[in-house]
Structure formats: structure tokens, C-alpha cells
Write an enzyme that holds these catalytic residues in place. Structure first.
Site, PDB file in Angstrom:
ATOM      1  N   ILE A  14       0.803  -1.228   0.000  1.00 35.54           N
ATOM      2  CA  ILE A  14       0.000   0.000   0.000  1.00 35.54           C
ATOM      3  C   ILE A  14       0.834   1.274   0.000  1.00 35.54           C
ATOM      4  O   ILE A  14       0.347   2.332  -0.414  1.00 35.54           O
ATOM      5  CB  ILE A  14      -0.972  -0.003   1.204  1.00 35.54           C
ATOM      6  CG1 ILE A  14      -2.035   1.097   1.060  1.00 35.54           C
ATOM      7  CG2 ILE A  14      -0.214   0.133   2.528  1.00 35.54           C
ATOM      8  CD1 ILE A  14      -3.155   1.000   2.066  1.00 35.54           C
ATOM      9  N   ARG A  17       4.118   3.073  -5.093  1.00 42.13           N
ATOM     10  CA  ARG A  17       3.474   4.028  -6.002  1.00 42.13           C
ATOM     11  C   ARG A  17       2.114   3.530  -6.483  1.00 42.13           C
ATOM     12  O   ARG A  17       1.124   4.266  -6.437  1.00 42.13           O
ATOM     13  CB  ARG A  17       4.399   4.313  -7.190  1.00 42.13           C
ATOM     14  CG  ARG A  17       5.561   5.210  -6.828  1.00 42.13           C
ATOM     15  CD  ARG A  17       6.361   5.615  -8.031  1.00 42.13           C
ATOM     16  NE  ARG A  17       7.046   4.466  -8.620  1.00 42.13           N
ATOM     17  CZ  ARG A  17       7.858   4.559  -9.669  1.00 42.13           C
ATOM     18  NH1 ARG A  17       8.058   5.732 -10.247  1.00 42.13           N
ATOM     19  NH2 ARG A  17       8.465   3.493 -10.142  1.00 42.13           N
ATOM     20  N   THR A  85       1.705  -8.622  -8.835  1.00 44.64           N
ATOM     21  CA  THR A  85       3.152  -8.697  -8.670  1.00 44.64           C
ATOM     22  C   THR A  85       3.754  -9.549  -9.776  1.00 44.64           C
ATOM     23  O   THR A  85       3.251 -10.633 -10.076  1.00 44.64           O
ATOM     24  CB  THR A  85       3.498  -9.298  -7.299  1.00 44.64           C
ATOM     25  OG1 THR A  85       2.877  -8.514  -6.279  1.00 44.64           O
ATOM     26  CG2 THR A  85       4.989  -9.325  -7.073  1.00 44.64           C
ATOM     27  N   ALA A 108      -2.570 -11.012 -12.919  1.00 50.91           N
ATOM     28  CA  ALA A 108      -2.384 -10.217 -14.132  1.00 50.91           C
ATOM     29  C   ALA A 108      -1.051  -9.493 -14.074  1.00 50.91           C
ATOM     30  O   ALA A 108      -0.699  -8.917 -13.044  1.00 50.91           O
ATOM     31  CB  ALA A 108      -3.518  -9.208 -14.295  1.00 50.91           C
ATOM     32  N   HIS A 140      10.430   1.219 -19.538  1.00 53.05           N
ATOM     33  CA  HIS A 140       9.872   1.560 -18.226  1.00 53.05           C
ATOM     34  C   HIS A 140      10.802   2.514 -17.477  1.00 53.05           C
ATOM     35  O   HIS A 140      11.964   2.701 -17.856  1.00 53.05           O
ATOM     36  CB  HIS A 140       9.659   0.302 -17.377  1.00 53.05           C
ATOM     37  CG  HIS A 140       8.442  -0.485 -17.759  1.00 53.05           C
ATOM     38  ND1 HIS A 140       8.473  -1.451 -18.728  1.00 53.05           N
ATOM     39  CD2 HIS A 140       7.163  -0.440 -17.301  1.00 53.05           C
ATOM     40  CE1 HIS A 140       7.257  -1.980 -18.859  1.00 53.05           C
ATOM     41  NE2 HIS A 140       6.451  -1.384 -18.007  1.00 53.05           N
ATOM     42  N   LYS A 144      12.266   0.277 -12.120  1.00 57.25           N
ATOM     43  CA  LYS A 144      11.659  -1.041 -12.316  1.00 57.25           C
ATOM     44  C   LYS A 144      12.708  -2.132 -12.153  1.00 57.25           C
ATOM     45  O   LYS A 144      13.813  -2.039 -12.696  1.00 57.25           O
ATOM     46  CB  LYS A 144      10.997  -1.134 -13.692  1.00 57.25           C
ATOM     47  CG  LYS A 144      10.209  -2.432 -13.867  1.00 57.25           C
ATOM     48  CD  LYS A 144       9.304  -2.379 -15.070  1.00 57.25           C
ATOM     49  CE  LYS A 144       8.534  -3.681 -15.258  1.00 57.25           C
ATOM     50  NZ  LYS A 144       7.634  -3.962 -14.105  1.00 57.25           N
TER      51      LYS A 144
END
Length: 248
Positions: A14, A17, A85, A108, A140, A144
């Protein structure tokens, strides 16, 4: 099956981002979150079991290393699990599959509705153009962790599925040497604050076709995750996808 019209939602990761955006989108449906540091005033805990017991569904956008523990805790609590994830190893994926025997799990790599339809188009292109060279480029932000991205791998799997071949047999992440026939190649770029860009390029000697997706705001993923959570709560145990949620 008894669907839940207004499910109580928890968010694992939580304080990240995407997790922060999911919390904003959840609004009054949010009952708490999971993070590495507890914050009792915000109902944030470090214990997945403590979160799950108060939720109908948890949106998990945390880290691959936490997936096995989350799988066990959520399955034990009977809590639906929306898992976004990526970068899971086989042990973590096995834990997800085991949890789906007991609870509904929607997994997903990308929560964008448009990207979900992109995957279906990738399957069709793979099937219709089986001899074209397939290459996937993804870009990205510099923070990442995994490369190729989970979404890029999902695109590659969709092409392989359309062609009726094993993805593991044709995926090519090592770019050295001559390109093998039938290979599905990947290229990754990292830099700046790019939300996410994916291109599937299919090339022949005399033509090429490119399928592109650009995420312009990370909030599209949060909204997709909430759509998935509200769809999943109360479903029978099983492993679901974003494509299932879009059939609502």
C-alpha cells in the site's frame, strides 16, 4: 456463488506508487493495507493474515518475494486475491496455483483494460502470421526491477499460444548470435519516469506490423485493479485473468 456488491478491500504494498493509487481509488471500501512497516493509525500491518481476516479481497502489488507467504495467509483466511506482482519464480507461481485451489485468484501482469485486449490481438497475430519474426520492445522507468517486464513476457506468451508452441522453447532474451527461426525476441529499456510502453513487432521480408500500447498515467493500473477486485470478490475458487473480469 454469492458475489459481493461492495467488497471490503485491502492492499498489499500500500505504500508503493501503485499501492498508493489503489488506496485512493478504493475510497471508503479500503479497510487496511500491508507494508514492511506497520502504521496502526492507517490500519497498515506487516502481517498478511491480520489484513486478510478483515477483507473480502486483497489487491497485491507488493514484491515477488512476499508471494508465497501471502498465498498461504490469504488461502487460510478465505480471502480473494488480485495479484499484480511480477517477476515470480517457479516456487512463487506454484504457491499461487495452490492458493487458487481454495480461493479465487486473479493474476495479471498488467491491469490496463486496453492492454488486456492487446494480448488477445497478440494471440491473433501470432496465429495468423506464424512465420513472421516476432520482437517485443518494452520501456519503463529507471526504478523497475524486472526485465523483460511481466507485461512483455505476457505478450510473448500470447504470441506463442497463438502459434501453438511452447513459450519457453522460443523465448529469446539473449541477443547474441543469429536469430533462430520462430524465436520471440525481447528488448528492454530503463530510464526516466516512463510509466510503461510496449510494442509487438512482427516482421517479414516485405512488410511488418506493429502493435503498440502506451500507459500515460499509472492510475489506469489502479482503476483496473479495483475493477478486478470488485469483479473477483465472491467468485468460486480458481485462477482468473483480467480477460475474465472484462467479460462482466
Amino acid at each position: 456463488m454469492t458475489l459481493i456488491s461492495a467488497p471490503r478491500i485491502g492492499i498489499a504494498g500500500i505504500t508503493g506508487r501503485l499501492g498508493t493509487l489503489c488506496a485512493e481509488e478504493a475510497g471508503s471500501a479500503l479497510v487496511g493495507g500491508l507494508s514492511r512497516t506497520a502504521d496502526p493509525q492507517r490500519n497498515i500491518t506487516t502481517d498478511p493474515a491480520a489484513l486478510a481476516k478483515n477483507c473480502d479481497v486483497v489487491i497485491d502489488v507488493s514484491h515477488a518475494s512476499t508471494v508465497p507467504a501471502h498465498a498461504a495467509a490469504f488461502a487460510q483466511a478465505g480471502c480473494a486475491w488480485v495479484l499484480g506482482t511480477t517477476g515470480l519464480d517457479q516456487g512463487a507461481q506454484d504457491a499461487v496455483n495452490a492458493a487458487a485451489q481454495h480461493i479465487p485468484v486473479l493474476q495479471a501482469a498488467n491491469f490496463s483494460p486496453a492492454l488486456t485486449l492487446f494480448l488477445e490481438l497478440a494471440r491473433q497475430l501470432g496465429a495468423g502470421l506464424p512465420d513472421y519474426d516476432a520482437e517485443i520492445l518494452e520501456v519503463h522507468h529507471r526504478q523497475k526491477l524486472d526485465a523483460p517486464s511481466g507485461t512483455a513476457l505476457a505478450i510473448g506468451r500470447a504470441v506463442a499460444e497463438g502459434r501453438g508452441v511452447s513459450f519457453e522453447d522460443v523465448a529469446r532474451t539473449d541477443q547474441n548470435g543469429r536469430r533462430p527461426d520462430g524465436a520471440i525476441g525481447f528488448a528492454s529499456l530503463r530510464g526516466g519516469q516512463i510509466v510503461g510502453e510496449h510494442d509487438l513487432v512482427l516482421m517479414a521480408a516485405d512488410e511488418q506490423i506493429t502493435l503498440s500500447h502506451r500507459a500515460l498515467d499509472r492510475r489506469v493500473f489502479a482503476r483496473g485493479a479495483l475493477l478486478a477486485a470488485r469483479w473477483l470478490a465472491g467468485r468460486p475458487a480458481g485462477l482468473y485473468t483480467m480477460a475474465d473480469a472484462l467479460k462482466r
